[in-house]
Design a protein around this motif. Structure first.
Motif, PDB file in Angstrom:
ATOM      1  N   ALA A 327     -16.735 -31.400 -39.738  1.00 43.97           N
ATOM      2  CA  ALA A 327     -16.314 -31.397 -38.154  1.00 43.97           C
ATOM      3  C   ALA A 327     -16.443 -30.165 -37.450  1.00 43.97           C
ATOM      4  N   VAL A 328     -17.440 -29.480 -37.580  1.00 44.57           N
ATOM      5  CA  VAL A 328     -17.897 -28.269 -37.055  1.00 44.57           C
ATOM      6  C   VAL A 328     -19.121 -28.344 -36.312  1.00 44.57           C
ATOM      7  N   ASP A 329     -19.338 -27.462 -35.433  1.00 49.33           N
ATOM      8  CA  ASP A 329     -20.496 -27.241 -34.803  1.00 49.33           C
ATOM      9  C   ASP A 329     -21.821 -26.739 -35.634  1.00 49.33           C
ATOM     10  N   TRP A 330     -22.537 -27.967 -35.493  1.00 48.04           N
ATOM     11  CA  TRP A 330     -24.128 -27.578 -36.518  1.00 48.04           C
ATOM     12  C   TRP A 330     -24.797 -26.460 -36.325  1.00 48.04           C
ATOM     13  N   LYS A 331     -24.643 -25.968 -34.725  1.00 50.80           N
ATOM     14  CA  LYS A 331     -25.456 -25.092 -34.295  1.00 50.80           C
ATOM     15  C   LYS A 331     -24.905 -23.591 -34.965  1.00 50.80           C
ATOM     16  N   LEU A 332     -23.603 -23.563 -35.061  1.00 52.48           N
ATOM     17  CA  LEU A 332     -22.909 -22.334 -35.625  1.00 52.48           C
ATOM     18  C   LEU A 332     -23.386 -22.060 -36.959  1.00 52.48           C
ATOM     19  N   LEU A 333     -23.406 -23.338 -37.801  1.00 47.72           N
ATOM     20  CA  LEU A 333     -24.046 -23.010 -39.387  1.00 47.72           C
ATOM     21  C   LEU A 333     -25.333 -22.510 -39.340  1.00 47.72           C
ATOM     22  N   SER A 334     -26.109 -23.312 -38.274  1.00 51.56           N
ATOM     23  CA  SER A 334     -27.515 -22.841 -38.245  1.00 51.56           C
ATOM     24  C   SER A 334     -27.854 -21.566 -37.746  1.00 51.56           C
ATOM     25  N   THR A 335     -27.200 -21.259 -36.942  1.00 49.91           N
ATOM     26  CA  THR A 335     -27.267 -19.843 -36.380  1.00 49.91           C
ATOM     27  C   THR A 335     -26.975 -18.785 -37.383  1.00 49.91           C
ATOM     28  N   ILE A 336     -25.841 -19.015 -38.104  1.00 49.73           N
ATOM     29  CA  ILE A 336     -25.693 -17.790 -39.318  1.00 49.73           C
ATOM     30  C   ILE A 336     -26.627 -17.911 -40.260  1.00 49.73           C
ATOM     31  N   HIS A 337     -27.350 -19.197 -40.713  1.00 48.21           N
ATOM     32  CA  HIS A 337     -28.251 -19.463 -41.579  1.00 48.21           C
ATOM     33  C   HIS A 337     -29.579 -18.779 -41.204  1.00 48.21           C
ATOM     34  N   LYS A 338     -30.018 -18.914 -39.930  1.00 50.32           N
ATOM     35  CA  LYS A 338     -31.191 -18.296 -39.321  1.00 50.32           C
ATOM     36  C   LYS A 338     -31.167 -16.789 -39.411  1.00 50.32           C
ATOM     37  N   VAL A 339     -29.987 -16.095 -39.066  1.00 51.53           N
ATOM     38  CA  VAL A 339     -30.003 -14.742 -38.900  1.00 51.53           C
ATOM     39  C   VAL A 339     -29.770 -14.007 -40.468  1.00 51.53           C
ATOM     40  N   GLU A 340     -28.980 -14.791 -41.215  1.00 50.46           N
ATOM     41  CA  GLU A 340     -28.934 -14.104 -42.498  1.00 50.46           C
ATOM     42  C   GLU A 340     -30.192 -14.123 -43.375  1.00 50.46           C
ATOM     43  N   ASN A 341     -30.661 -15.429 -43.748  1.00 51.10           N
ATOM     44  CA  ASN A 341     -31.939 -15.391 -44.374  1.00 51.10           C
ATOM     45  C   ASN A 341     -32.961 -16.354 -43.975  1.00 51.10           C
ATOM     46  N   ASN A 342     -33.147 -16.606 -42.342  1.00 54.40           N
ATOM     47  CA  ASN A 342     -34.242 -17.140 -41.862  1.00 54.40           C
ATOM     48  C   ASN A 342     -34.466 -18.697 -42.407  1.00 54.40           C
ATOM     49  N   TRP A 343     -33.306 -19.326 -42.606  1.00 53.38           N
ATOM     50  CA  TRP A 343     -33.540 -20.663 -42.773  1.00 53.38           C
ATOM     51  C   TRP A 343     -34.330 -21.118 -44.114  1.00 53.38           C
ATOM     52  N   LEU A 398     -16.223 -13.394 -38.921  1.00 51.70           N
ATOM     53  CA  LEU A 398     -16.598 -13.648 -40.295  1.00 51.70           C
ATOM     54  C   LEU A 398     -17.199 -12.531 -40.963  1.00 51.70           C
ATOM     55  N   TYR A 399     -17.481 -11.463 -40.164  1.00 47.12           N
ATOM     56  CA  TYR A 399     -18.099 -10.363 -40.762  1.00 47.12           C
ATOM     57  C   TYR A 399     -17.065  -9.065 -40.454  1.00 47.12           C
ATOM     58  N   PRO A 403     -18.910  -2.796 -42.733  1.00 46.22           N
ATOM     59  CA  PRO A 403     -18.668  -1.634 -41.917  1.00 46.22           C
ATOM     60  C   PRO A 403     -19.968  -1.608 -40.922  1.00 46.22           C
ATOM     61  N   HIS A 404     -19.897  -2.601 -39.949  1.00 40.69           N
ATOM     62  CA  HIS A 404     -21.067  -2.204 -39.030  1.00 40.69           C
ATOM     63  C   HIS A 404     -20.414  -1.491 -37.874  1.00 40.69           C
ATOM     64  N   ARG A 409     -22.624  -4.303 -33.687  1.00 39.07           N
ATOM     65  CA  ARG A 409     -21.858  -5.445 -33.642  1.00 39.07           C
ATOM     66  C   ARG A 409     -22.154  -5.951 -32.266  1.00 39.07           C
ATOM     67  N   GLN A 410     -22.460  -5.100 -31.293  1.00 40.10           N
ATOM     68  CA  GLN A 410     -23.052  -5.732 -29.695  1.00 40.10           C
ATOM     69  C   GLN A 410     -24.364  -6.491 -29.976  1.00 40.10           C
ATOM     70  N   ALA A 411     -25.346  -5.793 -30.913  1.00 40.31           N
ATOM     71  CA  ALA A 411     -26.745  -6.375 -31.174  1.00 40.31           C
ATOM     72  C   ALA A 411     -26.478  -7.588 -31.795  1.00 40.31           C
ATOM     73  N   MET A 412     -25.553  -7.725 -32.798  1.00 41.86           N
ATOM     74  CA  MET A 412     -25.520  -8.948 -33.309  1.00 41.86           C
ATOM     75  C   MET A 412     -24.889 -10.132 -32.459  1.00 41.86           C
TER      76      MET A 412
END
Length: 682
Positions: A327-343, A398-399, A403-404, A409-412
């Motif tokens: 019951a979570v937003d699939w876009k959040l899952l997909s966003t983190i996945h995309k940024v971390e290792n490009n799906w 989540l992060y 040590p960012h 953090r603003q760019a992220m």
């Protein structure tokens, strides 16, 4: 600007100033080596080099062991470990923030020597590039006709020449050989000629280089050009990999050679893989240039990664399934996945912010040969999002233990938002491809025919742009949320009629920027061709004028703020927008059928150009009035008009080539020195 590191390029004058710094004096204070001897030829010992001799009279060093020498900039680059930017900045007394004392010193390659034998045939090259790689045939013809592409006689490879400045008639300073036969893995090999120029690559200049496009390989560059054959005013550049120094070098070279910065943008057409994404993130954060020295606007870094928002069907469906279960937003899952290792299922991080932990691993732990369990990773993340009530706004939580820096953090945060928003138009495919040649082949497969578009190419020779051709104005001012400050200033400080101010603001001819300055836009036939600004805050740092004044970058030369009331039978010239508006305020009940213009350079040439332009448009000009102020400069312009051969002293007017005499009159303020002062006094 506060969220990005600001980089810069140096003018020819600054580089020469740096080169003139006394070598012996500088290295005696700041050098890492040992200076021995005196007189005209002292010796410098550094990093095992024992044969560097300084010629004090010529301010030059010479390395006897390598038979080469140069100025102090090259000494710092070749033996002290500084980059070109760092060396010049240090010599100019600027603070260094990026210099690594332990960086590897890249020695100069061997003296340039061309190594290929040109074949009389190009059949093998044409077959490979046109039929296998599907590069546009007209582009291949152009490259061959201009010695930018040959077929090597020995290996039958396609050799692209690195022409200096990307001009067909430029000298060749390097080359890349692309094999036309396939290797065991089905790919083609590429080899950079051993003596090619450092930090350079295959490049093409198409007109005036207002924008730069960087690619990893020549095939990518040619593939992109094939799909954009009408591209002009650009420079296409191959980095021969992912090389920061090559980007810096080409920006600096473009500025030195053409006296222009890529104010229309720097495009990064890197591959859709982990290395490409990391490269773009890093440069977008660390390499940011002003559009011009006098501008606060940054040149935009633009991501041009192919297939960037394509996701495999398998990954998409699994993400949707697990999002529903938790019951979570699939876009959040997909966003983190995309940024971390490009799906992907790779352990390798695909971002420049050191974001890892849910899909990617830390660099020192990641194994490029291993894959993650995507199901496990998605479930772990979904559970955490559900438990911590994570939304897009607090996604950085989540992060929070990482040590960012605040900048990262603003760019992220901006990156999260961009990816999240893009998911509305994400394309679901069976297999995600990665480079521009894949994109070209897909476009052709879908029916696009590149030969339908005519190739546009125009090489500009050195010095011609800044001296002869007018560059196009781009309005890029960051405006304030409202115009309250400038309205109050124009009405209460300058005494401009409130109805005039209201009308001009409503039409968008006067605006307020984020620094609360008054911005006057210059219109020509319905188009904005320039502008100028006047500050609303007085300060001694602005000199005698006390306020911040200036002309917007790339504004049309000799033009100015102008208004037409009625049929423009009378032309009136002023020396500032404030004088123009003051005169209008003083004569608002009598002014009609006139053209009011504030000259940006107050010269005879500008006045004559304006008159000729109006006559050419068929305007019924019956009188010209010079509404200047009581200064020496104004007097010189008025006297200059009377010295024109077209001036008729008896009629007190200027005669056209058709014999018509247009009366010319100067009209000066009575009480004040300027029309602005006149208006304020009344």
């Amino acid at each position: 600007m506060a969220n990005k590191n600001l980089a810069r390029v140096f003018s020819k004058e600054e580089i020469q100033q740096a080169a003139n710094v006394d070598i012996v004096d500088f290295i005696a204070h700041f050098g890492k080596g040992t200076l021995k001897g005196s007189g005209r030829y002292p010796k410098y010992y550094i990093n095992g080099h024992e044969t560097i001799v300084i010629d004090r009279k010529r301010n030059y060093f010479y390395h006897n062991g390598q038979s080469r020498g140069n100025n102090i900039i090259k000494l710092l680059q070749d033996y002290e470990g500084y980059s070109f930017r760092e060396a010049v900045g240090l010599l100019l007394g600027e603070e260094l923030t990026e210099h690594d004392q332990n960086q590897i010193i890249e020695e100069k390659p061997e003296p340039y020597q061309y190594q290929y034998v040109k074949s009389d045939s190009t059949a093998r090259v044409r077959k490979y590039l046109i039929h296998e790689r599907q590069i546009d045939q007209e582009i291949i013809d152009y490259l061959i006709d201009h010695d930018l592409l040959i077929q090597d006689q020995i290996y039958h490879s396609a050799v692209v020449h690195w022409k200096e400045y990307g001009e067909p008639d430029g000298r060749t300073v390097g080359a890349t050989s692309i094999t036309t036969g396939k290797r065991k893995d089905g790919s083609s090999g590429k080899y950079i000629m051993k003596t090619s120029r450092l930090h350079y690559g295959f490049n093409l200049t198409l007109g005036e280089p207002r924008k730069l496009f960087f690619f990893e390989a020549a095939i990518d560059l040619l593939s992109y050009w094939s799909l954009h054959k009408d591209l002009t005013n650009a420079r296409l550049i191959c980095m021969e990999g992912l090389k920061d120094q090559t980007v810096i070098h080409f920006i600096q070279e473009t500025y030195q050679h053409w006296n222009i910065l890529p104010y229309e943008g720097i495009y990064y057409g890197v591959d859709n893989d982990a290395a490409g994404h990391r490269f773009y993130d890093r440069l977008d954060r660390d390499l940011n240039f002003k559009q011009a020295k006098e501008s606060d606007e940054l040149i935009k870094n633009i991501e041009l990664i192919p297939f960037n928002y394509e996701i495999s069907k398998e990954v998409y469906e699994l993400t949707q399934q697990i999002a529903k279960e938790y019951a979570v937003d699939w876009k959040l899952l997909s966003t983190i996945h995309k940024v971390e290792n490009n799906w992907t299922t790779s352990e390798i991080s695909a971002n420049g912010f050191h974001l890892y932990g849910y899909f990617a691993l830390e660099d020192k732990q990641a194994d490029p040969k291993k894959s993650i369990s995507l199901d496990t990773c998605l479930r772990t993340l979904a559970q955490k999002i559900h438990e911590q009530a994570i939304t897009l706004e607090n996604l950085n939580d989540l992060y929070k233990d990482y040590p960012h820096s605040q900048m990262d953090r603003q760019a992220m945060k901006l990156r999260w938002q961009k990816v999240y928003d893009s998911l509305e138009k994400v394309q679901i495919v069976s297999e995600v491809k990665k480079d521009h040649n894949d994109q070209l082949k897909q476009a052709i497969q879908l029916g696009e025919r590149t030969e339908k578009t005519k190739l546009v190419h125009s090489a500009i020779s050195k010095g011609r742009i800044s001296k002869q051709e007018q560059e196009t104005f781009r309005y890029s001012v960051r405006e304030a949320m409202n115009t309250q400050v400038i309205q109050q200033h124009l009405i209460e400080k300058f005494g401009i009629d409130p109805l005039i101010v209201e009308a001009l603001i409503k039409k968008g001819l006067i605006r307020q920027d984020e620094n609360d300055r008054i911005v006057y836009l210059w219109g020509e036939k319905g188009q904005v061709v320039g502008g100028q600004y006047t500050g609303t805050v007085e300060d001694k740092s602005f000199g005698r004028q006390k306020v911040d004044r200036g002309i917007l970058y790339q504004s049309k030369v000799g033009y100015g703020f102008n208004l037409t009331l009625g049929k423009a039978r009378e032309m009136m010239f002023f020396q500032s927008p404030e004088d123009l508006l003051s005169y209008w305020s003083l004569h608002k009940n009598s002014l009609k059928d006139c053209f009011l213009c504030s000259l940006s350079d107050s010269s005879v040439d500008s006045v004559v150009d304006w008159i000729n332009s109006s006559l050419a448009e068929g305007k019924p000009i019956e009188r010209v009035l010079l509404g200047f102020d009581r200064t020496k400069q104004s007097k010189e312009v008025i006297e200059g008009m009377t010295r024109l051969s077209a001036y008729q002293s008896k009629e007190k007017g200027i005669i056209t080539d058709e014999g018509k005499v247009i009366p010319l009159k100067s009209y000066l303020p009575m009480l004040g020195k300027t029309w602005l002062e006149e208006n304020q006094m009344k």
